[in-house]
Design an enzyme around this catalytic site. Structure first.
Site, short mmCIF file in Angstrom:
data_model
loop_
_atom_site.label_atom_id
_atom_site.label_comp_id
_atom_site.label_asym_id
_atom_site.label_seq_id
_atom_site.Cartn_x
_atom_site.Cartn_y
_atom_site.Cartn_z
N CYS A 19 1.72 1.41 12.37
CA CYS A 19 3.10 1.67 11.98
C CYS A 19 3.84 2.54 12.97
O CYS A 19 5.05 2.51 13.05
CB CYS A 19 3.12 2.28 10.59
SG CYS A 19 2.29 1.21 9.42
N THR B 202 10.61 -7.80 -11.76
CA THR B 202 9.96 -9.09 -12.00
C THR B 202 8.81 -9.27 -11.03
O THR B 202 8.95 -9.05 -9.83
CB THR B 202 10.99 -10.23 -11.85
OG1 THR B 202 12.06 -9.97 -12.77
CG2 THR B 202 10.37 -11.59 -12.16
N GLY C 194 0.82 -1.21 0.00
CA GLY C 194 0.00 0.00 0.00
C GLY C 194 0.85 1.26 0.00
O GLY C 194 0.51 2.26 -0.65
N THR C 195 1.96 1.22 0.71
CA THR C 195 2.84 2.39 0.78
C THR C 195 3.34 2.76 -0.62
O THR C 195 3.32 3.93 -1.02
CB THR C 195 4.04 2.09 1.71
OG1 THR C 195 3.52 1.79 3.01
CG2 THR C 195 5.00 3.26 1.80
N ASN D 186 -7.24 4.01 9.36
CA ASN D 186 -6.70 2.77 9.92
C ASN D 186 -6.80 2.70 11.44
O ASN D 186 -6.85 1.61 12.01
CB ASN D 186 -5.23 2.58 9.49
CG ASN D 186 -4.42 3.84 9.58
OD1 ASN D 186 -4.77 4.86 8.97
ND2 ASN D 186 -3.36 3.81 10.34
N GLY E 148 -2.45 -6.09 -0.08
CA GLY E 148 -2.82 -7.49 0.11
C GLY E 148 -2.95 -7.93 1.55
O GLY E 148 -3.91 -8.61 1.93
N HIS E 149 -1.98 -7.52 2.40
CA HIS E 149 -1.94 -8.11 3.74
C HIS E 149 -3.01 -7.58 4.68
O HIS E 149 -3.11 -8.02 5.82
CB HIS E 149 -0.54 -8.00 4.36
CG HIS E 149 -0.14 -6.63 4.81
ND1 HIS E 149 0.06 -6.31 6.13
CD2 HIS E 149 0.11 -5.50 4.12
CE1 HIS E 149 0.43 -5.03 6.22
NE2 HIS E 149 0.47 -4.53 5.01
N GLN F 87 -7.53 0.27 3.89
CA GLN F 87 -8.31 -0.33 4.98
C GLN F 87 -9.75 -0.64 4.56
O GLN F 87 -10.49 -1.26 5.31
CB GLN F 87 -8.33 0.60 6.21
CG GLN F 87 -7.00 0.73 6.90
CD GLN F 87 -6.53 -0.57 7.57
OE1 GLN F 87 -7.29 -1.52 7.74
NE2 GLN F 87 -5.25 -0.62 7.95
#
Ligand code: PLP
Length: 396
Positions: free
Chosen positions: A330, A242, A74-75, A153, A205-206, A184
């Site tokens: 964070c 890649t 996301g960052t 968040n 994703g996480h 979020q």
């Protein structure tokens, strides 16, 4: 050590990888390791997995597959969106954001401020809501980019992105590019880019049961775009390097799962969250639910306990196998009060004792019962020993 069942209540920080997601990823980690850019069939099969995932991620936010760029997180998506928009408008020197964004947005804005840009950090009220009139007033024909989060968040408070997008088009700031950090929101509430009036949208994703290290940036067709990571031709040159094929496939599966169960899951999580909040309020005097009057994500509860140190609460919960967060994920551990709660004018006596509980589909009612068995005792104990303590106590 006592063998408590783990109670994980920190899902806005990161989530467990769903078993179905792991299943989807394993073949790409074990056997199908070919280079997706190669023309031989061993690589082409990997390319096909990536493209399948792109279609699913796109469908989950009602975008076109070609509007999705896979990133590392996301960052990266946030950084890319803002910096691309500034490059697209070299003649404009103004950025609009909010005081409560994630550091992935705030720190880019601060850096650009140091390079001569004017940045408007919109304020929020005591429930975390944005003043849309102040937003409208801030827009000028010098505004290059507006970056405003979909959902916070720390508190789960949601901003009216669709309405803000409409406002931009009506004002002299109409040429500004509009980015939303929906890290979020995606997977928790409906996100439809056709309705939102945004040019770019970040997801990660996480936060939705895919692994760490994969994200995506939606870029509306026709939006000028300047890549942040420059190199080979991957992602049509929009994001070189890649591809993280296994994680991309996992993100696709996670988006599929969350789309299928979105409405039921939101209702389920909302009920768990309401149970948690009602129990905490009845057991602990001096507990404040932050953003309570605002529209919020169904899974998030930010609660301030006056006159206690949040880190101490977390430590004692940890001793009982309960995991939550203080302040933002964070900045947790930094010792600094949360910039989000400060912006909401949460009193100093409460801001340091703020805990975020964030739920996922893997939580159940027994988790909340366990929290409620433990938390009031923790609060009472800390109030007894804390130099910050006041007479308010817990009843359980
Ligand atoms: N934006 C928001 C609102 C977040 O909550 C987070 C992570 O906590 C990020 C961006 C950064 O996402 P990532 O950890 O994937 O870089």
């Amino acid at each position: 050590m006592v063998d408590y069942k783990k109670v994980y209540l920190d899902n806005n920080a990161t989530t467990a990888v769903a078993p179905e997601v792991l299943e989807e990823m394993l073949p790409l980690l074990k056997d199908s390791y070919g280079n997706p850019s190669s023309s031989y069939s061993f690589g082409v099969a990997v390319r096909e997995s990536i493209e399948r995932a792109r279609s699913v991620v796109a469908a989950s936010i009602n975008a076109l597959p070609e509007e999705i760029i896979f990133t590392s997180c996301g960052t990266e998506s946030d950084n890319t969106a803002i910096l691309s928009a500034l490059e697209a408008h070299p003649d404009k020197r103004h950025i609009i954001t909010t005081a409560v964004e994630h550091p992935a947005v705030l720190n880019v804005c601060r850096r650009m401020e140091g390079r001569g840009y004017a940045v408007t950090y919109l304020r929020v009220d005591s429930d975390g809501r944005l003043d849309t009139k102040a937003f409208e007033d801030a827009l000028t024909d010098d505004t290059a980019v507006v970056s405003i989060m979909f959902a916070n968040n720390e508190t789960g408070v949601m901003f009216p992105i669709e309405a803000l997008g409409r406002l931009i088009k009506r004002t002299q700031g109409k040429n500004a590019l509009f980015h939303t950090d929906a890290v979020q929101a995606v997977g928790k509430v409906p996100v439809d880019v056709q309705k939102l009036n945004v040019d770019m949208l970040s997801l990660s994703g996480h936060k939705l049961h895919a692994p760490k290290g994969v994200g995506a940036l939606y870029v509306r067709k026709g939006t000028p775009f300047y890549p942040l990571i420059i190199g080979g031709h991957q992602e049509h040159g929009y994001r070189s390097g890649t591809e993280n094929a296994a994680s991309i496939a996992g993100l696709g599966k996670a988006c599929e799962l969350s789309t299928v169960g979105l409405t039921e899951e939101a209702v389920y999580l909302g009920k768990l969250r309401d149970k948690l909040e009602a129990a905490v309020l009845s057991a602990c005097t001096g507990a404040i639910i932050n953003g309570r009057a605002a529209e919020r994500l169904p899974n998030t509860s930010s609660i301030s306990f006056e006159h206690i140190d949040g880190e101490a609460i977390l430590m004692l919960l940890d001793n009982s196998g309960i995991y939550a967060a203080s302040g933002s994920a964070c900045s947790s551990g930094s010792g600094k009060p949360s910039h989000v709660l400060e912006a909401m004018s949460v009193p100093v006596s409460a801001v340091h004792g703020s805990i975020r509980f964030s739920l996922s589909r893997y939580n159940d009612s027994a988790d909340i019962d366990r929290l409620i068995d433990i938390l009031p005792g923790v609060i009472t104990k800390l109030r007894e020993i804390s130099p910050l303590s006041r007479p308010s106590t817990c009843t359980r």
